[in-house]
Design a protein around this motif. Sequence first.
Motif, short mmCIF file in Angstrom:
data_model
loop_
_atom_site.label_atom_id
_atom_site.label_comp_id
_atom_site.label_asym_id
_atom_site.label_seq_id
_atom_site.Cartn_x
_atom_site.Cartn_y
_atom_site.Cartn_z
N TYR A 143 -13.93 4.20 -5.28
CA TYR A 143 -12.82 5.14 -5.39
C TYR A 143 -11.51 4.49 -5.83
O TYR A 143 -11.29 3.29 -5.63
CB TYR A 143 -12.58 5.83 -4.03
CG TYR A 143 -13.84 6.18 -3.31
CD1 TYR A 143 -14.71 7.15 -3.82
CD2 TYR A 143 -14.20 5.53 -2.13
CE1 TYR A 143 -15.89 7.47 -3.17
CE2 TYR A 143 -15.37 5.84 -1.48
CZ TYR A 143 -16.22 6.80 -2.00
OH TYR A 143 -17.39 7.10 -1.36
N LEU A 144 -10.65 5.32 -6.38
CA LEU A 144 -9.25 4.96 -6.55
C LEU A 144 -8.51 5.54 -5.36
O LEU A 144 -8.69 6.72 -5.02
CB LEU A 144 -8.68 5.56 -7.84
CG LEU A 144 -9.09 4.92 -9.17
CD1 LEU A 144 -8.55 5.75 -10.32
CD2 LEU A 144 -8.61 3.48 -9.27
N TYR A 145 -7.70 4.73 -4.70
CA TYR A 145 -6.87 5.21 -3.59
C TYR A 145 -5.43 5.31 -4.08
O TYR A 145 -4.95 4.45 -4.82
CB TYR A 145 -6.96 4.26 -2.39
CG TYR A 145 -8.30 4.32 -1.69
CD1 TYR A 145 -8.51 5.22 -0.64
CD2 TYR A 145 -9.35 3.50 -2.09
CE1 TYR A 145 -9.75 5.28 -0.01
CE2 TYR A 145 -10.59 3.57 -1.45
CZ TYR A 145 -10.78 4.47 -0.42
OH TYR A 145 -12.00 4.54 0.21
N VAL A 146 -4.76 6.38 -3.67
CA VAL A 146 -3.39 6.62 -4.10
C VAL A 146 -2.49 6.74 -2.88
O VAL A 146 -2.77 7.52 -1.96
CB VAL A 146 -3.29 7.91 -4.93
CG1 VAL A 146 -1.86 8.11 -5.43
CG2 VAL A 146 -4.25 7.87 -6.09
N VAL A 147 -1.40 5.97 -2.85
CA VAL A 147 -0.44 6.07 -1.75
C VAL A 147 0.44 7.29 -2.00
O VAL A 147 1.30 7.29 -2.88
CB VAL A 147 0.43 4.79 -1.67
CG1 VAL A 147 1.51 4.96 -0.59
CG2 VAL A 147 -0.44 3.58 -1.36
N ASP A 148 0.19 8.35 -1.24
CA ASP A 148 0.98 9.57 -1.37
C ASP A 148 1.47 10.06 -0.01
O ASP A 148 1.96 11.17 0.12
CB ASP A 148 0.19 10.68 -2.07
CG ASP A 148 -1.15 10.98 -1.42
OD1 ASP A 148 -1.36 10.60 -0.25
OD2 ASP A 148 -2.01 11.61 -2.08
N ASP A 149 1.34 9.21 1.02
CA ASP A 149 1.73 9.58 2.37
C ASP A 149 2.35 8.36 3.05
O ASP A 149 2.27 7.25 2.54
CB ASP A 149 0.49 10.05 3.14
CG ASP A 149 0.80 11.15 4.16
OD1 ASP A 149 2.00 11.45 4.39
OD2 ASP A 149 -0.16 11.72 4.71
N TYR A 150 2.99 8.59 4.19
CA TYR A 150 3.53 7.49 5.00
C TYR A 150 3.35 7.82 6.47
O TYR A 150 2.95 8.94 6.82
CB TYR A 150 5.00 7.22 4.67
CG TYR A 150 5.95 8.40 4.84
CD1 TYR A 150 6.24 8.93 6.09
CD2 TYR A 150 6.58 8.95 3.74
CE1 TYR A 150 7.11 10.00 6.24
CE2 TYR A 150 7.46 10.02 3.88
CZ TYR A 150 7.72 10.54 5.13
OH TYR A 150 8.58 11.59 5.28
N GLY A 151 3.65 6.88 7.35
CA GLY A 151 3.55 7.11 8.79
C GLY A 151 4.46 6.16 9.52
O GLY A 151 4.65 5.01 9.10
N SER A 152 5.04 6.62 10.61
CA SER A 152 6.02 5.81 11.35
C SER A 152 5.41 4.51 11.86
O SER A 152 6.09 3.48 11.91
CB SER A 152 6.61 6.61 12.51
OG SER A 152 5.59 7.06 13.39
N ALA A 153 4.12 4.52 12.24
CA ALA A 153 3.48 3.32 12.79
C ALA A 153 3.26 2.26 11.71
O ALA A 153 3.02 1.09 12.03
CB ALA A 153 2.15 3.68 13.44
N LEU A 154 3.37 2.63 10.45
CA LEU A 154 3.13 1.70 9.35
C LEU A 154 4.39 0.97 8.92
O LEU A 154 4.32 -0.03 8.20
CB LEU A 154 2.55 2.45 8.14
CG LEU A 154 1.29 3.28 8.40
CD1 LEU A 154 0.96 4.10 7.17
CD2 LEU A 154 0.13 2.39 8.79
N THR A 155 5.54 1.47 9.36
CA THR A 155 6.81 0.94 8.89
C THR A 155 6.98 -0.53 9.24
O THR A 155 6.74 -0.93 10.38
CB THR A 155 7.98 1.75 9.48
OG1 THR A 155 7.76 3.14 9.22
CG2 THR A 155 9.30 1.33 8.86
N GLY A 156 7.38 -1.32 8.26
CA GLY A 156 7.60 -2.74 8.48
C GLY A 156 6.34 -3.59 8.40
O GLY A 156 6.39 -4.78 8.70
N THR A 157 5.23 -3.00 8.02
CA THR A 157 3.97 -3.74 7.91
C THR A 157 3.31 -3.46 6.56
O THR A 157 3.65 -2.49 5.88
CB THR A 157 2.96 -3.35 9.01
OG1 THR A 157 2.35 -2.09 8.67
CG2 THR A 157 3.63 -3.23 10.37
N GLY A 158 2.34 -4.29 6.21
CA GLY A 158 1.56 -4.07 5.00
C GLY A 158 0.29 -3.28 5.27
O GLY A 158 -0.56 -3.16 4.39
N THR A 159 0.16 -2.73 6.48
CA THR A 159 -1.03 -1.94 6.82
C THR A 159 -1.11 -0.68 5.96
O THR A 159 -0.10 -0.02 5.71
CB THR A 159 -1.01 -1.53 8.30
OG1 THR A 159 -1.03 -2.70 9.10
CG2 THR A 159 -2.21 -0.65 8.66
#
Length: 229
Positions: A143-159
Amino acid sequence: MRQRLLPLAALVAVASLFSSCASKPGINVLSKNSIKKSSSSSGWALGFGTTESLPIAAPSASVMAAASSHTKDKHGMPVYAFSERNRLVRTTAYHPNESDHLVYGSSNATGTPLRYTNRVRSAAADWSFYPVGTVFRIAGLPYLYVVDDYGSALTGTGTIDIFTPTGESMNQWGRRNVEITIVQWGSFTRSKEILAQRTGYQHCRSMLANIVRQRPDLASTKGGSSNKG
């Protein structure tokens, strides 16, 4: 999260789509809390099974060796320069029926439908690490994955948080360290425009500040404010 490459024409078409989205002036951005759940039972244009095999390839020796010399984020994962397209990345998974995602239903942070097809799938990330529209592959998957969302728990990380359609598929994914390849970078300009309208939320302010730190030229671009994230 298999190694079946798309035809070159299809890959170029997908890349062109995201380039055109990033360059459109006056984009119409929804506040994330205004995004309502689709009235359809699934909310996606194409159907999907509740389970599937996801044979992830082990990260290559070269990626593992390179990762050891990098500065680490709070999860102990390497922080990369944008010139580095092959990466060792911590991934988690989410689905639309989690309590903290119910208000958004089957839509992503840009107000468009989350994707889960046999070619393109949605993902969430800190947009100052992976700007909206970033396209990537996971080693071992087609698959191709597309970053089209975000989340507060992800902030400040490369996760990167991988979108899945059900709790069962989310649990099947779990937490995995995978090798990814960036196919195309997204748009810091578009990320900034969207986040500037959601400064009522700390995670949006943090991503916005980090984008402007990396791209001072975007500090003067205008964007409204909102208390919805």
